[in-house]
Design a protein around this motif. Sequence first.
Motif, PDB file in Angstrom:
ATOM      1  N   UNK A   6       0.849  -1.183   0.000  1.00 28.95           N
ATOM      2  CA  UNK A   6       0.000   0.000   0.000  1.00 28.95           C
ATOM      3  C   UNK A   6       0.888   1.236   0.000  1.00 28.95           C
ATOM      4  N   UNK A   7       0.379   2.344  -0.520  1.00 30.55           N
ATOM      5  CA  UNK A   7       1.168   3.574  -0.578  1.00 30.55           C
ATOM      6  C   UNK A   7       1.483   4.106   0.821  1.00 30.55           C
ATOM      7  N   UNK A  12       7.086   7.773   5.857  1.00 26.77           N
ATOM      8  CA  UNK A  12       8.083   8.027   6.903  1.00 26.77           C
ATOM      9  C   UNK A  12       9.220   7.011   6.880  1.00 26.77           C
ATOM     10  N   UNK A  13       9.499   6.460   5.717  1.00 30.22           N
ATOM     11  CA  UNK A  13      10.584   5.501   5.561  1.00 30.22           C
ATOM     12  C   UNK A  13      11.690   6.144   4.743  1.00 30.22           C
TER      13      UNK A  13
END
Length: 79
Positions: A6-7, A12-13
């Motif tokens: 999923x988008x 935050x990665x």
Amino acid sequence: MAFDASMSDPADTVVDPVDVLGPGFRELTETLQVAPDRPGRFAPVDSVLVRWTRSARLGRSPVGAPLGAWDLLVAPRGP
């Protein structure tokens, strides 16, 4: 959904570009950091894009978006 995720999964990665583009990216970054001027920065980028284009034409698939962008730039009347 891209890559079976999923988008929101990558939110935050932080990903090291070397993990995506390969070890040559680190070398390119170092080259660009010491380039004295604009032409000195474009020459190495041009070289990398040419290599990716040749690799794709030989059946080895480099990262799609940069290759597609390069094809648009070198096409007749490219943007």
